[in-house]
Scaffold this active site. Structure first.
Site, PDB file in Angstrom:
ATOM      1  N   SER A 352       0.883  -1.056  -0.100  1.00 37.11           N
ATOM      2  CA  SER A 352       0.001   0.422  -0.346  1.00 37.11           C
ATOM      3  C   SER A 352       0.617   1.048  -0.154  1.00 37.11           C
ATOM      4  O   SER A 352       1.573   1.736  -1.525  1.00 37.11           O
ATOM      5  CB  SER A 352      -0.961   0.043   1.530  1.00 37.11           C
ATOM      6  OG  SER A 352      -2.221   0.919   1.140  1.00 37.11           O
ATOM      7  N   ASP A 466      -5.049  -4.340  -2.590  1.00 33.64           N
ATOM      8  CA  ASP A 466      -4.542  -4.121  -1.663  1.00 33.64           C
ATOM      9  C   ASP A 466      -3.944  -4.764  -0.988  1.00 33.64           C
ATOM     10  O   ASP A 466      -4.738  -5.913  -0.563  1.00 33.64           O
ATOM     11  CB  ASP A 466      -4.718  -2.419  -0.486  1.00 33.64           C
ATOM     12  CG  ASP A 466      -4.104  -2.009   0.003  1.00 33.64           C
ATOM     13  OD1 ASP A 466      -3.175  -2.520   1.120  1.00 33.64           O
ATOM     14  OD2 ASP A 466      -4.061  -1.045   0.425  1.00 33.64           O
TER      15      ASP A 466
END
Length: 600
Positions: A352, A466
Site C-alpha cells: 500500500s 490492496d
C-alpha cells in the site's frame, strides 16, 4: 585421510579424531553427479571437504530445492541415525570431494564417543529448523565471473568486486587463465596447462581451503577454461552490459540452458552508467538467460560493488514498509534515519503506502527527494479526492493512477537500481501476489487499491486489491530471499479509531455530516468511510509487537501521535515523527552484539 573441520566432529577429542581418520574414505563427484537418490538406503554419512551439493525433493513435475551443503557441512546423517531410506536426492552442483563414514564405522564411533551423538542430534534439529524457517544462506566460497560480451571490462570489474568482497585482498584469490598459468609455471613458453589434470584440481582445491573466497574469471566465449570456471563454482555471476542480443553468440547456449536442479546458482550483473542513463532492457535479459536474481551496477561507484558483495554474502539490509494510509509517510523519516546512520538499504519491499515510498527508495532516491516527490503527488495533487458514484469504489482512481504515472513513468521493477517488490491481494484466487517484474505504476496501484475506497486493478480475469488484506507487513517475503537482516517499519497501531463518547445508538449519517459542517456545533468524532476501510485492510498487519520483533531484525513503530489515516497534509509532522522514533531504535540495535552492518 585428514578429517575436515565440521560441526559434527568439532567436539571429538584428538584420540577419537585419529580413530575416525582410519574409518573414513574419500568420494569424488563431478558437477551433476548424484551422491544418492530419494529412497536409497541410509548406509553412510558424508562431509564436504570441498565443493557444493544440493538437496532436492520431487514435488509434482519438478524438483524442490531443500538446501545446499557446502564445505565442512555434513549430509545423510538423518537416514543413518533412523535407519530409514533417504528422504531426498543429493547432487553435486560443482566438482566436489567428500569424506564418507559408513554406518558400521559410525556405530563404532558412537559407542566410543556419545558426545558425538548429542552433536548430531543438534545438527539435525538445526537443519530442519532452517528448512521450516529459512535464514540467511551460507555465502558461496567459489565464484565464477563470466563476461557476456567482449565490451565488458571484466578485469576491472573482477578487481573491484574482489576488493568489496574482502577488503585488503588477504583472504581472496582471483584467477583468470593468464594468472593461473603464471601460478602453475606454464607461462612464457613453459609446459602447457592441462585443465583436466588431477594435479591442477588438487592445487585449486588447496587454494579454496586457504582463501575465504576464490574468484574464477572466465572468457567471453566458450572454452575449456570457461567451462572449468562454471563447473567449479558455487555461484556463477553473468556480467553484461547493453542489450541482451549483443551477447557473444557462441556463449549463448552455455548461458541459456543451465540445469536449474543440478547446476550452480546463477545471478546476473548488468553494468550501466548512472550519470547518463537509468537501467533498461532488463526484462529481455531475464527472458533469455534464466537466473536466480539480478543486480544493477555502475562500475564507477564503489557503493554498488559493496551492495553486490553484501547481497552475495548474506549481509544485505532488506527494508519492509507496511501499509497504513497517511501514517505511512513516517517511512520517509525511517529512511532518513537510516541514511544518517550510514546503514545501506539493499532491498526494498512494501504494501500500500509502503509500496509507493518503497518504489521511490528503490529508484535510488534519497529521503529528501522522496519527501519532495511525495508532497507533490500525495498532498498537492490530492489523488484521493476524485469521488464518484460508488458502483465499484468511492473514488474513480484516475487521479492516483496519474500520480503513479508522474512518479514512475514507464519504469519497470526489473530496471530499478535497488531490488524491489510490492504485494497485492488476488481476490479471484484468494492469494497474496508478490510483484517483482512489470510496470511499477501498475503493481503499486494494485498494492494500494483499498477495497471499497479505490477501484481494483484488473489483471487478465483476476481482480487485485490492496496487499494489506493478506499481508500488510511482508517481512516473510523479504526473509525468504535470504540476503541478510530484515528491517521493517510498521505504522498500524494496535489501538485506533476510538470514539469520543459512548453512543446509545448508531448516529444517523445526516447528524454526522451536519456536525462536520456546523462551525458552531460539536463535531462528532466518528470515523469516515475511507478511514474505516483503510483500518479494516491494515488490521492484518496488527499483531503483538513481540511476535513481529521475532521475525524482524529491527522493527520501527512510529507512534501515530494523533495523526489520522487520511491526514496527508500533516506530511512534515508525520515524517518527523518517523525520524525521531527511528534514531534511538537504530542506536539500540547497533548496541546489540549481532549487529554487524558495515557502513557503505
Amino acid at each position: 585421510m585428514a578429517v575436515p573441520s565440521s560441526p559434527l566432529f568439532g567436539s571429538l577429542a584428538a584420540a577419537a579424531l585419529r580413530s575416525l581418520e582410519a574409518e573414513v574414505s574419500s568420494v569424488s563427484l563431478k558437477s551433476g553427479d548424484v551422491l544418492f537418490a530419494a529412497g536409497d538406503p541410509g548406509d553412510a554419512l558424508y562431509v564436504v571437504m570441498f565443493g557444493r551439493l544440493r538437496a532436492l525433493r520431487r514435488e509434482g513435475s519438478g524438483d524442490r530445492v531443500l538446501g545446499e551443503i557446502g564445505r565442512g557441512e555434513s549430509v545423510g546423517e538423518m537416514a543413518l541415525l533412523t535407519g530409514e531410506p533417504r528422504s531426498a536426492t543429493v547432487v553435486a552442483i560443482r566438482d566436489s570431494q567428500l569424506m564418507k563414514l559408513s554406518k558400521p564405522a559410525f556405530d563404532r564411533l558412537a559407542v566410543r564417543d556419545p558426545q558425538m551423538m548429542l552433536e548430531l542430534s543438534r545438527l539435525i534439529i538445526s537443519r530442519y529448523q532452517r528448512v521450516i524457517h529459512p535464514a540467511a544462506k551460507a555465502h558461496p566460497v567459489v565464484l565464477a565471473v563470466v563476461p557476456c560480451q567482449d565490451s565488458v571490462p571484466i578485469s576491472e570489474f573482477s578487481a573491484a568486486f574482489a576488493q568489496a568482497l574482502a577488503p585488503g585482498a588477504r583472504k581472496i584469490l582471483t584467477l583468470d587463465l593468464s594468472a593461473l598459468k603464471k601460478y602453475r609455471g606454464s607461462a612464457d613458453g613453459g609446459p602447457s596447462l592441462d585443465l583436466d589434470s588431477t594435479d591442477l584440481a588438487g592445487w585449486l582445491h588447496e587454494q579454496e581451503l586457504t582463501h575465504e573466497f576464490l574468484i574464477y574469471v572466465a572468457e567471453p566465449r566458450p572454452s575449456a577454461w570457461t567451462e572449468l570456471c562454471i563447473r567449479q563454482s558455487d555461484l556463477v555471476l553473468l556480467v553484461g552490459t547493453g542489450r541482451a542480443e549483443t551477447v557473444e553468440p557462441g556463449l549463448r547456449p552455455v548461458l541459456e540452458t543451465p540445469n536449474a536442479a543440478t547446476g550452480a546458482a546463477r545471478e546476473l550483473v548488468l553494468l550501466y552508467d548512472s550519470a547518463h542513463q537509468v537501467p533498461s532492457g532488463t526484462a529481455e535479459w531475464l527472458a533469455r538467460f534464466p537466473v536466480r536474481a539480478h543486480h544493477h551496477l555502475d562500475p564507477r561507484l564503489p557503493r554498488d560493488y559493496d551492495r553486490l558483495a553484501r547481497m552475495l554474502t548474506g549481509r544485505a539490509v532488506g527494508l519492509v514498509l507496511g501499509g497504513g494510509g497517511a501514517r505511512g509517510l513516517a517511512h520517509i523519516g525511517v529512511i532518513r534515519a537510516l541514511e544518517e546512520a550510514r546503514i545501506p538499504i539493499d532491498l526494498v519491499g512494501g504494501t500500500s503506502i509502503g509500496s509507493i515510498i518503497g518504489g521511490q527508495c528503490a529508484s535510488g532516491w534519497n529521503s529528501a527527494r522522496i519527501l519532495s516527490e511525495s508532497r507533490r503527488v500525495l498532498v498537492d495533487d490530492g489523488p484521493l479526492n476524485d469521488y464518484t458514484v460508488p458502483a465499484i469504489a468511492l473514488i474513480r482512481g484516475k487521479r492516483y493512477i496519474r500520480m503513479l504515472e508522474k512518479l514512475y513513468a514507464d519504469r519497470r521493477i526489473e530496471d530499478l537500481p535497488i531490488p524491489y517488490f510490492c504485494v497485492s491481494t488476488n481476490l479471484t484466487r484468494s492469494t497474496c501476489m508478490i510483484h517483482r517484474a512489470g510496470f511499477v505504476r501498475k503493481w503499486v496501484a494494485a498494492s494500494m487499491a483499498v477495497p471499497g475506497l479505490g477501484p481494483p486493478i484488473f489483471d487478465g480475469k483476476d481482480i487485485l486489491v490492496d496487499g494489506g488484506v493478506l499481508n500488510n507487513l511482508p517481512i516473510d517475503v523479504m526473509r525468504s530471499f535470504g540476503r541478510g537482516p530484515v528491517f521493517a517499519s510498521s505504522v498500524s497501531p494496535s489501538t485506533d479509531l476510538s470514539l469520543d463518547q459512548q453512543y446509545p445508538e448508531i448516529p444517523s449519517p445526516w447528524r454526522v455530516v451536519m456536525s462536520w459542517l456546523n462551525p458552531f456545533g460539536t463535531r462528532l468524532q466518528v470515523p469516515s468511510i475511507a478511514s474505516l476501510l483503510i483500518r479494516a485492510v491494515t488490521l492484518q498487519g496488527v499483531d503483538s509487537g513481540s511476535r513481529r520483533q521475532a521475525v524482524a531484525d529491527l522493527l520501527f513503530e512510529p507512534p501515530p501521535e494523533g495523526h489520522k489515516l487520511l491526514d496527508w497534509h500533516a506530511l512534515n509532522a508525520i515524517v518527523e515523527t518517523g525520524y525521531r522514533s527511528s534514531v534511538p531504535a537504530i542506536e539500540r540495535w547497533r548496541g546489540q552484539p549481532a549487529a554487524s552492518i558495515s557502513p557503505p
